[in-house]
Scaffold this motif. Structure first.
Motif, PDB file in Angstrom:
ATOM      1  N   CYS A  50     -14.729 -25.482 -73.783  1.00 40.94           N
ATOM      2  CA  CYS A  50     -15.875 -24.331 -73.157  1.00 40.94           C
ATOM      3  C   CYS A  50     -16.390 -24.557 -71.684  1.00 40.94           C
ATOM      4  O   CYS A  50     -17.245 -23.772 -71.355  1.00 40.94           O
ATOM      5  CB  CYS A  50     -16.489 -23.590 -74.158  1.00 40.94           C
ATOM      6  N   ARG A  51     -16.438 -25.779 -71.251  1.00 39.76           N
ATOM      7  CA  ARG A  51     -16.971 -26.254 -70.201  1.00 39.76           C
ATOM      8  C   ARG A  51     -16.236 -27.195 -69.175  1.00 39.76           C
ATOM      9  O   ARG A  51     -15.577 -27.792 -69.898  1.00 39.76           O
ATOM     10  CB  ARG A  51     -18.462 -26.830 -70.411  1.00 39.76           C
ATOM     11  N   ALA A 104     -18.753 -22.899 -59.610  1.00 38.03           N
ATOM     12  CA  ALA A 104     -19.069 -24.426 -59.820  1.00 38.03           C
ATOM     13  C   ALA A 104     -18.905 -24.990 -61.309  1.00 38.03           C
ATOM     14  O   ALA A 104     -18.414 -26.397 -61.180  1.00 38.03           O
ATOM     15  CB  ALA A 104     -20.415 -24.843 -59.367  1.00 38.03           C
ATOM     16  N   GLN A 105     -19.103 -24.585 -62.273  1.00 37.85           N
ATOM     17  CA  GLN A 105     -19.130 -25.184 -63.581  1.00 37.85           C
ATOM     18  C   GLN A 105     -18.444 -23.785 -64.454  1.00 37.85           C
ATOM     19  O   GLN A 105     -19.127 -23.073 -65.055  1.00 37.85           O
ATOM     20  CB  GLN A 105     -20.395 -25.330 -64.085  1.00 37.85           C
ATOM     21  N   PRO A 106     -17.144 -24.169 -64.356  1.00 32.38           N
ATOM     22  CA  PRO A 106     -16.140 -23.121 -65.158  1.00 32.38           C
ATOM     23  C   PRO A 106     -16.678 -23.209 -66.651  1.00 32.38           C
ATOM     24  O   PRO A 106     -16.996 -24.271 -67.530  1.00 32.38           O
ATOM     25  CB  PRO A 106     -14.883 -23.546 -65.019  1.00 32.38           C
TER      26      PRO A 106
END
Length: 362
Positions: A50-51, A104-106
């Motif tokens: 999830c990140r 920038a941060q999926p």
């Protein structure tokens, strides 16, 4: 999804809490990241990353394991979902990547996942489909293992023919790398264009090109190309061995062989063996067993330069022995290429089976 599944991110262990000798596996965003002295899940769970760059990837944890919070647990609320089927369904049955947010941060959140609509067949049908896909995936995995074994074979033959490169137990003549090779140091690249299979000109190589599909051993393509010559000291010929020379890329220990004139950017350097003394295939295999980090200088940012590589002591077998090894490598690479092509076909077949499975045609 929220009607069928409980979705949550468990407590994340600090890096200092991971134990090399712990009895229980710890799962992070991309699978196992270590071990711990306790577990937070008794049963296997389906996990969604999830990140980060691999956001949306699917993993399945082992029973009795610790799952960290950068993986989202997708837990059926009732006993009417087969976990193997669920893994395949999340990978291919729905487009989970459409709920990824953040450039920038999926990331994937519980709220975004809950909006996905799912249509699961009865449990018996899930199990039937999962069994078929398990068999298909096993065929692919066996092919991957066969390719891995081929790489191990190349190393075994090298050791059998030339002995241990550290102890030189076969007593070969030793020379410094500087005596048997020329060095090329990366520099500013000339004006670049996109590479579109041009047969002339120069590859303009960057560290990222080492990671491109098809460049696992030889540099067969680069993103950039130029018809302008670069600095002479940065333009290496065909048969040069390219390595990273600056930063964290050195730790990847990647080595590649050039297939044409190539201009290197400042983060790369190359070693071109003098073919009357040592063949590229022999020196490349020698380098595969060598840890580049062991000779780096620079405390905060690792670096490699000619002075670090020049004094390395290299065993120099007779050219005829090296030629025999080169002939083996050529056959080995042909066999490996055949297996890779077979695996591509098997992957296409598996993708087709998955499409049929999740469109009610299987």
């Amino acid at each position: 999804m929220s009607e069928i599944f409980e979705m949550y991110q468990p407590h994340t262990l600090a890096q200092s809490e991971l134990k090399n000798d712990g009895p229980y596996l710890v799962y992070g965003a991309n699978g196992v990241i270590g071990k711990h002295t306790s577990y937070n899940h008794e049963e296997a769970q389906v996990l969604v990353t999830c990140r980060g760059a691999t956001c949306g990837a699917i993993n399945v944890s082992a029973p009795f394991s610790w799952i960290n919070g950068n993986a989202m647990v997708i837990k059926p609320r009732e006993n009417n979902v087969d976990l193997a089927f669920l893994k395949y369904y999340l990978e291919s049955g729905i487009d989970i990547k459409k709920v990824i947010t953040g450039a920038a941060q999926p990331q994937i959140t519980r709220q975004s996942l809950s909006l996905l609509k799912v249509d699961l067949p009865p449990l018996a049908e899930q199990q039937r489909i999962a069994a078929i896909l398990d068999k298909a995936e096993l065929i692919k995995r066996n092919r991957e293992l066969a390719i891995e074994k081929l790489d191990e074979l190349a190393q075994s033959v090298f050791i059998e023919m030339f002995g241990d490169s550290v102890t030189n137990n076969k007593g070969w003549e030793l020379k410094s790398l500087g005596e048997i090779a020329d060095f090329y140091a990366g520099n500013s690249l000339p004006k670049e264009s996109a590479y579109k299979n041009q047969s002339d000109g120069y590859f303009l190589m960057k560290v990222s090109d080492m990671n491109s599909l098809g460049n696992e051993r030889e540099i067969k393509s680069c993103k950039s190309w130029s018809d302008l010559i670069g600095a002479k000291s940065a333009t290496c010929p065909k048969g040069s061995i390219v390595i990273p020379k600056r930063g964290g890329a050195i730790g990847t220990n990647k080595k590649r062989i050039t297939t044409r004139l190539t201009v290197l950017d400042p983060n790369l350097m190359a070693i071109k063996p003098k073919e009357d003394i040592v063949l590229t295939e022999y020196l490349y295999q020698w380098f595969l067993n060598f840890d580049l980090l062991s000779i780096t200088n620079g405390s905060s940012v690792p670096q490699l330069n000619k002075k670090d590589l020049d004094p390395l002591r290299i065993q120099i077998p007779a050219i005829k022995a090296q030629e025999k090894f080169r002939n083996f490598i050529e056959l080995h690479l042909a066999h490996k290429a055949k297996n890779i092509n077979l695996m591509k076909g098997e992957t296409m077949l598996i993708d087709s089976i998955k499409h049929q499975a999740f469109s009610g045609q299987l």
